[in-house]
Write a protein that holds these residues in place. Structure first.
Motif, PDB file in Angstrom:
ATOM      1  N   THR A 187       3.861   5.502  -5.856  1.00  0.00           N
ATOM      2  CA  THR A 187       3.640   5.566  -7.298  1.00  0.00           C
ATOM      3  C   THR A 187       2.664   6.680  -7.645  1.00  0.00           C
ATOM      4  OG1 THR A 187       4.021   3.183  -7.449  1.00  0.00           O
ATOM      5  CG2 THR A 187       2.910   4.230  -9.304  1.00  0.00           C
ATOM      6  N   ILE A 188       1.579   6.766  -6.903  1.00  0.00           N
ATOM      7  CA  ILE A 188       0.570   7.798  -7.153  1.00  0.00           C
ATOM      8  C   ILE A 188       1.151   9.197  -6.957  1.00  0.00           C
ATOM      9  CG2 ILE A 188      -1.593   8.779  -6.264  1.00  0.00           C
ATOM     10  CD1 ILE A 188      -2.438   5.813  -5.711  1.00  0.00           C
ATOM     11  N   LEU A 189       2.050   9.343  -5.967  1.00  0.00           N
ATOM     12  CA  LEU A 189       2.644  10.650  -5.675  1.00  0.00           C
ATOM     13  C   LEU A 189       3.833  10.992  -6.567  1.00  0.00           C
ATOM     14  CD1 LEU A 189       2.416  10.489  -1.791  1.00  0.00           C
ATOM     15  CD2 LEU A 189       1.078  11.957  -3.317  1.00  0.00           C
ATOM     16  N   GLY A 190       4.221  10.065  -7.445  1.00  0.00           N
ATOM     17  CA  GLY A 190       5.303  10.355  -8.379  1.00  0.00           C
ATOM     18  C   GLY A 190       6.679   9.950  -7.912  1.00  0.00           C
ATOM     19  N   GLU A 229      10.118   2.356  -3.941  1.00  0.00           N
ATOM     20  CA  GLU A 229      10.536   3.066  -2.730  1.00  0.00           C
ATOM     21  C   GLU A 229       9.324   3.419  -1.886  1.00  0.00           C
ATOM     22  OE1 GLU A 229      13.704   6.464  -1.516  1.00  0.00           O
ATOM     23  OE2 GLU A 229      12.594   6.801  -3.347  1.00  0.00           O
ATOM     24  N   THR A 230       9.448   3.249  -0.582  1.00  0.00           N
ATOM     25  CA  THR A 230       8.345   3.622   0.300  1.00  0.00           C
ATOM     26  C   THR A 230       8.352   5.135   0.522  1.00  0.00           C
ATOM     27  OG1 THR A 230       9.639   3.331   2.324  1.00  0.00           O
ATOM     28  CG2 THR A 230       8.415   1.401   1.520  1.00  0.00           C
ATOM     29  N   ILE A 231       7.217   5.650   0.927  1.00  0.00           N
ATOM     30  CA  ILE A 231       7.093   7.081   1.223  1.00  0.00           C
ATOM     31  C   ILE A 231       8.052   7.453   2.354  1.00  0.00           C
ATOM     32  CG2 ILE A 231       5.529   8.855   2.122  1.00  0.00           C
ATOM     33  CD1 ILE A 231       3.264   7.338   0.616  1.00  0.00           C
ATOM     34  N   GLY A 279      15.163  11.739  -7.170  1.00  0.00           N
ATOM     35  CA  GLY A 279      14.122  11.687  -6.162  1.00  0.00           C
ATOM     36  C   GLY A 279      12.722  11.470  -6.666  1.00  0.00           C
ATOM     37  N   ARG A 280      12.300  12.223  -7.654  1.00  0.00           N
ATOM     38  CA  ARG A 280      10.916  12.122  -8.124  1.00  0.00           C
ATOM     39  C   ARG A 280      10.899  12.174  -9.648  1.00  0.00           C
ATOM     40  NH1 ARG A 280      11.023  15.925  -4.160  1.00  0.00           N
ATOM     41  NH2 ARG A 280      10.756  17.674  -5.547  1.00  0.00           N
ATOM     42  N   ILE A 326       0.841  -1.203   0.000  1.00  0.00           N
ATOM     43  CA  ILE A 326       0.000   0.000   0.000  1.00  0.00           C
ATOM     44  C   ILE A 326       0.873   1.250   0.000  1.00  0.00           C
ATOM     45  CG2 ILE A 326      -1.645   1.337   1.389  1.00  0.00           C
ATOM     46  CD1 ILE A 326      -2.819  -1.429   2.261  1.00  0.00           C
ATOM     47  N   ASP A 327       1.947   1.218   0.788  1.00  0.00           N
ATOM     48  CA  ASP A 327       2.884   2.338   0.849  1.00  0.00           C
ATOM     49  C   ASP A 327       3.521   2.576  -0.518  1.00  0.00           C
ATOM     50  OD1 ASP A 327       4.655   4.302   1.662  1.00  0.00           O
ATOM     51  OD2 ASP A 327       5.574   3.102   3.233  1.00  0.00           O
ATOM     52  N   GLN A 328       3.932   1.506  -1.189  1.00  0.00           N
ATOM     53  CA  GLN A 328       4.543   1.649  -2.506  1.00  0.00           C
ATOM     54  C   GLN A 328       3.533   2.129  -3.549  1.00  0.00           C
ATOM     55  OE1 GLN A 328       6.390  -2.215  -2.865  1.00  0.00           O
ATOM     56  NE2 GLN A 328       8.349  -1.419  -2.137  1.00  0.00           N
ATOM     57  N   LEU A 329       2.278   1.722  -3.426  1.00  0.00           N
ATOM     58  CA  LEU A 329       1.239   2.236  -4.313  1.00  0.00           C
ATOM     59  C   LEU A 329       1.094   3.750  -4.122  1.00  0.00           C
ATOM     60  CD1 LEU A 329      -1.124   1.924  -6.315  1.00  0.00           C
ATOM     61  CD2 LEU A 329      -2.582   1.430  -4.333  1.00  0.00           C
TER      62      LEU A 329
END
Length: 94
Positions: free
Chosen positions: A32-35, A40-42, A88-89, A26-29
């Motif tokens: 992905t959504i946040l770019g 990588e985890t948030i 980073g992003r 869920i963290d990795q999803l």
């Protein structure tokens, strides 16, 4: 709550390992959504921001503050050196 995060990293049985894998997924999803890189985890990304590798995204400081209040030192401990992109992003600050 800090013990909860440690339990995800060090499960005592198969059920805890399964739950931990679900939470990491869920963290990795979310990453992905946040770019952020999908692997990588948030928390890892925010730990790298705290370390000064790159600037915080617009949502980064509030999320970092919440994670640090719940589990002090969580973001720095969650840094995954082998994950993420050097910049980073995927999105760029203009």
């Amino acid at each position: 709550m800090g013990a909860f995060f440690r339990r995800v990293k060090n499960p005592r049985n198969k059920r805890e390992k399964y739950r931990g894998n679900i939470l990491i997924g869920i963290d990795q999803l979310g990453s992905t959504i946040l770019g952020i890189n999908a692997d990588e985890t948030i928390s890892s990304h925010l730990g790298k921001c705290e370390r000064g590798d790159f600037p915080y995204p617009w949502w980064g400081r509030p999320v970092h503050a919440i994670l640090e209040k719940v589990d002090p030192g969580h973001c720095k401990a969650a840094i995954e050196e082998d994950e993420g992109w050097p910049e980073g992003r995927i999105y760029r600050k203009r």
